[in-house]
Design an enzyme around this catalytic site. Structure first.
Site, PDB file in Angstrom:
ATOM      1  N   HIS A 307       5.241   0.712   4.691  1.00 32.90           N
ATOM      2  CA  HIS A 307       5.472   2.239   5.088  1.00 32.90           C
ATOM      3  C   HIS A 307       6.748   2.348   5.625  1.00 32.90           C
ATOM      4  O   HIS A 307       7.012   1.551   6.417  1.00 32.90           O
ATOM      5  CB  HIS A 307       4.469   2.767   5.576  1.00 32.90           C
ATOM      6  CG  HIS A 307       4.278   4.299   5.510  1.00 32.90           C
ATOM      7  ND1 HIS A 307       5.165   5.049   6.508  1.00 32.90           N
ATOM      8  CD2 HIS A 307       3.719   4.980   4.780  1.00 32.90           C
ATOM      9  CE1 HIS A 307       4.961   6.448   6.039  1.00 32.90           C
ATOM     10  NE2 HIS A 307       3.990   6.394   5.126  1.00 32.90           N
ATOM     11  N   ASP A 364      -2.922   4.572   0.555  1.00 31.40           N
ATOM     12  CA  ASP A 364      -2.966   4.263  -0.796  1.00 31.40           C
ATOM     13  C   ASP A 364      -4.274   3.234  -0.883  1.00 31.40           C
ATOM     14  O   ASP A 364      -4.583   3.038  -2.282  1.00 31.40           O
ATOM     15  CB  ASP A 364      -1.888   3.983  -1.461  1.00 31.40           C
ATOM     16  CG  ASP A 364      -1.115   5.443  -1.853  1.00 31.40           C
ATOM     17  OD1 ASP A 364      -1.758   6.550  -1.943  1.00 31.40           O
ATOM     18  OD2 ASP A 364       0.002   5.470  -1.558  1.00 31.40           O
TER      19      ASP A 364
HETATM   20  N1  ACO Z   1       5.130  -5.972  -0.707  1.00 26.64           N
HETATM   21  C1  ACO Z   1       5.838  -6.698  -0.445  1.00 26.64           C
HETATM   22  N2  ACO Z   1       6.937  -6.723   0.281  1.00 26.64           N
HETATM   23  C2  ACO Z   1       7.126  -5.454   0.912  1.00 26.64           C
HETATM   24  C3  ACO Z   1       6.534  -4.441   0.808  1.00 26.64           C
HETATM   25  C4  ACO Z   1       5.259  -4.564   0.090  1.00 26.64           C
HETATM   26  N3  ACO Z   1       4.359  -3.627  -0.368  1.00 26.64           N
HETATM   27  N4  ACO Z   1       7.006  -3.269   1.360  1.00 26.64           N
HETATM   28  C5  ACO Z   1       8.041  -3.696   2.084  1.00 26.64           C
HETATM   29  N5  ACO Z   1       8.306  -5.084   1.733  1.00 26.64           N
HETATM   30  C6  ACO Z   1       9.362  -6.012   2.167  1.00 26.64           C
HETATM   31  C7  ACO Z   1      10.714  -5.671   1.430  1.00 26.64           C
HETATM   32  O1  ACO Z   1      10.683  -6.448   0.291  1.00 26.64           O
HETATM   33  C8  ACO Z   1      11.630  -6.159   2.555  1.00 26.64           C
HETATM   34  O2  ACO Z   1      11.727  -7.385   2.574  1.00 26.64           O
HETATM   35  P1  ACO Z   1      13.210  -8.077   3.251  1.00 26.64           P
HETATM   36  O3  ACO Z   1      13.323  -7.687   4.490  1.00 26.64           O
HETATM   37  O4  ACO Z   1      12.873  -9.656   3.112  1.00 26.64           O
HETATM   38  O5  ACO Z   1      14.215  -7.552   2.181  1.00 26.64           O
HETATM   39  C9  ACO Z   1      11.022  -5.498   4.062  1.00 26.64           C
HETATM   40  O6  ACO Z   1       9.565  -5.650   3.645  1.00 26.64           O
HETATM   41  C10 ACO Z   1      11.368  -4.280   4.444  1.00 26.64           C
HETATM   42  O7  ACO Z   1      11.005  -3.203   3.380  1.00 26.64           O
HETATM   43  P2  ACO Z   1      12.008  -1.991   2.708  1.00 26.64           P
HETATM   44  O8  ACO Z   1      11.683  -2.071   1.359  1.00 26.64           O
HETATM   45  O9  ACO Z   1      12.927  -2.028   3.562  1.00 26.64           O
HETATM   46  O10 ACO Z   1      10.674  -0.919   3.301  1.00 26.64           O
HETATM   47  P3  ACO Z   1      10.866   0.516   2.934  1.00 26.64           P
HETATM   48  O11 ACO Z   1      10.687   1.493   4.067  1.00 26.64           O
HETATM   49  O12 ACO Z   1      12.082   0.910   2.101  1.00 26.64           O
HETATM   50  O13 ACO Z   1       9.972   0.916   1.824  1.00 26.64           O
HETATM   51  C11 ACO Z   1       7.975   1.393   0.723  1.00 26.64           C
HETATM   52  C12 ACO Z   1       8.719   1.458   2.063  1.00 26.64           C
HETATM   53  C13 ACO Z   1       8.443   1.982  -0.464  1.00 26.64           C
HETATM   54  C14 ACO Z   1       6.378   2.113   1.031  1.00 26.64           C
HETATM   55  C15 ACO Z   1       7.493   0.170   0.377  1.00 26.64           C
HETATM   56  O14 ACO Z   1       6.714  -0.709   1.581  1.00 26.64           O
HETATM   57  C16 ACO Z   1       6.605  -0.391  -0.747  1.00 26.64           C
HETATM   58  O15 ACO Z   1       7.332  -0.472  -1.797  1.00 26.64           O
HETATM   59  N6  ACO Z   1       5.277  -0.459  -0.772  1.00 26.64           N
HETATM   60  C17 ACO Z   1       4.542  -0.627  -1.999  1.00 26.64           C
HETATM   61  C18 ACO Z   1       4.493   0.735  -2.579  1.00 26.64           C
HETATM   62  C19 ACO Z   1       3.468   1.750  -1.830  1.00 26.64           C
HETATM   63  O16 ACO Z   1       2.329   1.253  -1.419  1.00 26.64           O
HETATM   64  N7  ACO Z   1       3.946   3.045  -1.653  1.00 26.64           N
HETATM   65  C20 ACO Z   1       2.880   3.924  -0.948  1.00 26.64           C
HETATM   66  C21 ACO Z   1       3.444   4.427   0.309  1.00 26.64           C
HETATM   67  S1  ACO Z   1       2.892   5.375   1.146  1.00 26.64           S
HETATM   68  C22 ACO Z   1       3.107   6.952   0.426  1.00 26.64           C
HETATM   69  O17 ACO Z   1       4.041   7.143  -0.237  1.00 26.64           O
HETATM   70  C23 ACO Z   1       2.031   7.953   0.407  1.00 26.64           C
END
Ligand code: ACO
Length: 422
Positions: A307, A364
């Site tokens: 998140h 979720d």
């Molecule tokens: N699975 C694997 N790796 C992840 C995930 C994940 N679900 N989420 C983040 N990471 C990793 C990224 O690849 C990144 O790795 P790195 O530092 O090696 O490049 C690191 O964790 C930081 O992640 P960001 O992408 O910078 O996090 P951001 O805040 O931009 O993204 C998000 C948040 C979009 C929710 C992300 O965690 C994600 O895609 N999760 C899966 C989708 C999901 O569950 N969405 C629902 C969110 S809640 C809602 O909207 C109601």
């Protein structure tokens, strides 16, 4: 509130002082709106990772401590003693309704629960097989055509009615969309049923098999909707505030919010969680899936994890996990995906990749399993999210039109070709 503290910045050979603003929970911000005027510089903050786009008194989130409060009330308390309709009123109007106000609000919801009959014909022309989220955003945009007085924003009474109409009609539209997709006759809302009971009845009642409304199902639906009702500046809410700042009508604004929510990185994640759990179950290996997730050349994510704000447990996920377990037990439902979800969660919380990046289950992760237990089909999961998020969007829209006078218009840094001639 502005403080006596000032931030000093040296830029372009001069020192400037910037005001520091502090929120009621102690968050501090540097006020940047005059920065370009003072220095000629803009701030660059890709994906708005560090920018507060407004001041708001609706929802407080603390991502480090895992706190979520609506208008000051912790969600843990709201789910215990309130209905979704109470919480919708709280978000939109600022306080929980008194019994008298609740009666009036419920009446307003009831008398606005029918969809304009002409809209049904419009509905019928939409292609079968269209995703219900796309149907929903189309239908809500169309509301402005059927109820054109929504453009008279200044009339408070109209806004009250438009708000009630939206909260109530969207539920009817969602259920109609489902009935259309399975080729069954639509079921109209009933005045004697509560908001959630009515929705379940419109979804599952049929002329040949009357639906028996279970109190447990109604209760858990209330919990789910309350937990999704607002979450401050997420992608769809910021979309609503941005579009609304152009003084677009409420229906078009909400339709844009729904489109933003449909994305798989936002509201669309709940459907994808179930698909992911099924893949893991089919492949018989969590490790194999994690390998793809950890490979930066592979776009696979662990859906329902991570998140932008929460760097600890999402408080909503904690409640849903517990409620999910209780509900499935009580209803004697044995969903093998719940076991897979538990194993995936355990494995991720003990895996260095996820631990190092503070990736925890989000709202979720378990919600799809509850929706499955309620009989709601997977392509409707995100619609359920939209239904729940409506009061939050409306509250933000109302707050925004009450306080922001300027249209949202960010800057950019141009990195294209410099001047050239034909
Ligand atoms: N699975 C694997 N790796 C992840 C995930 C994940 N679900 N989420 C983040 N990471 C990793 C990224 O690849 C990144 O790795 P790195 O530092 O090696 O490049 C690191 O964790 C930081 O992640 P960001 O992408 O910078 O996090 P951001 O805040 O931009 O993204 C998000 C948040 C979009 C929710 C992300 O965690 C994600 O895609 N999760 C899966 C989708 C999901 O569950 N969405 C629902 C969110 S809640 C809602 O909207 C109601």
């Amino acid at each position: 509130m502005e403080t006596t503290e000032k931030a000093k910045l040296y830029v372009g050979g001069k020192e400037i002082e910037l005001p520091v603003i502090v929120g009621t929970e102690g968050e501090k911000a540097i006020e940047m709106s005059q920065f370009r005027k003072q220095t000629g510089y803009v701030t660059l903050d890709r994906s708005l990772m560090n920018t507060a786009v407004c001041q708001s008194s609706i929802t407080f989130v603390d991502g480090e401590r895992g706190i979520l409060r609506y208008r000051g009330y912790p969600v843990e308390e709201l789910v215990k003693s309130n209905s979704f309709v109470d919480v919708a009123y709280l978000l939109v109007h600022g306080d929980l309704p008194t019994p008298e106000i609740k009666k009036d609000f419920s009446h307003l919801l009831n008398i606005n629960s029918l969809m304009h009959e002409d809209m049904r014909h419009f509905f019928d022309r939409l292609p079968r097989g269209a995703h219900p989220m796309h149907i929903l955003s189309t239908m809500i945009n169309a509301l402005a055509v059927f109820y054109p007085n929504v453009d008279q924003l200044s009339m408070d009474e109209d806004i009250k009615i438009s708000t009630a109409r939206l909260i109530s009609t969207v539920r009817t539209m969602a259920a109609f969309a489902y009935k259309k997709s399975i080729g069954e006759p639509v079921v109209y809302p009933r005045i004697d049923l509560s908001y959630c009971a009515n929705f379940l009845n419109m979804m599952f009642d049929s002329p040949v098999l009357p639906y028996r409304i279970s109190e447990d199902a109604v209760r858990i639906l209330n919990v789910l909707l309350i937990l999704h009702a607002d979450h401050e500046q997420n992608c769809s809410t910021t979309t609503v505030r941005t579009i609304g700042s152009a003084q677009v009508n409420l229906y078009a604004t909400i339709s844009a919010g729904i489109s933003a929510l449909s994305g798989p990185l936002h509201g669309g994640a709940n459907q994808q969680v179930v698909e992911m759990l099924r893949t893991i179950e089919r492949e018989g290996s969590i490790e194999k899936y994690f390998e793809r997730v950890k490979n930066h050349n592979d776009p696979t994510k662990l859906m329902g994890f991570g998140h932008r704000v929460y760097k600890t447990f999402d408080p909503r996920a904690k409640i849903i996990k517990e409620e999910c377990h209780k509900f499935l037990n009580k209803m004697n439902i044995n969903d093998p995906l719940l076991e897979v979800a538990r194993e995936v969660e355990k494995a991720a919380l003990n895996d260095e990749y996820f631990v190092k990046r503070n990736l925890y289950p989000n709202v979720d992760f378990y919600s799809g399993i509850v929706y499955r237990a309620l009989g709601i089909p997977e392509n409707m999961f995100t619609v359920m999210f939209a239904l729940a998020r409506l009061p939050g969007w409306i509250a933000h829209w109302r707050e925004m039109i009450g306080m922001e006078t300027k249209i949202v218009r960010p800057r950019q840094i141009y990195v294209g070709k410099t001047i050239r001639h034909t």
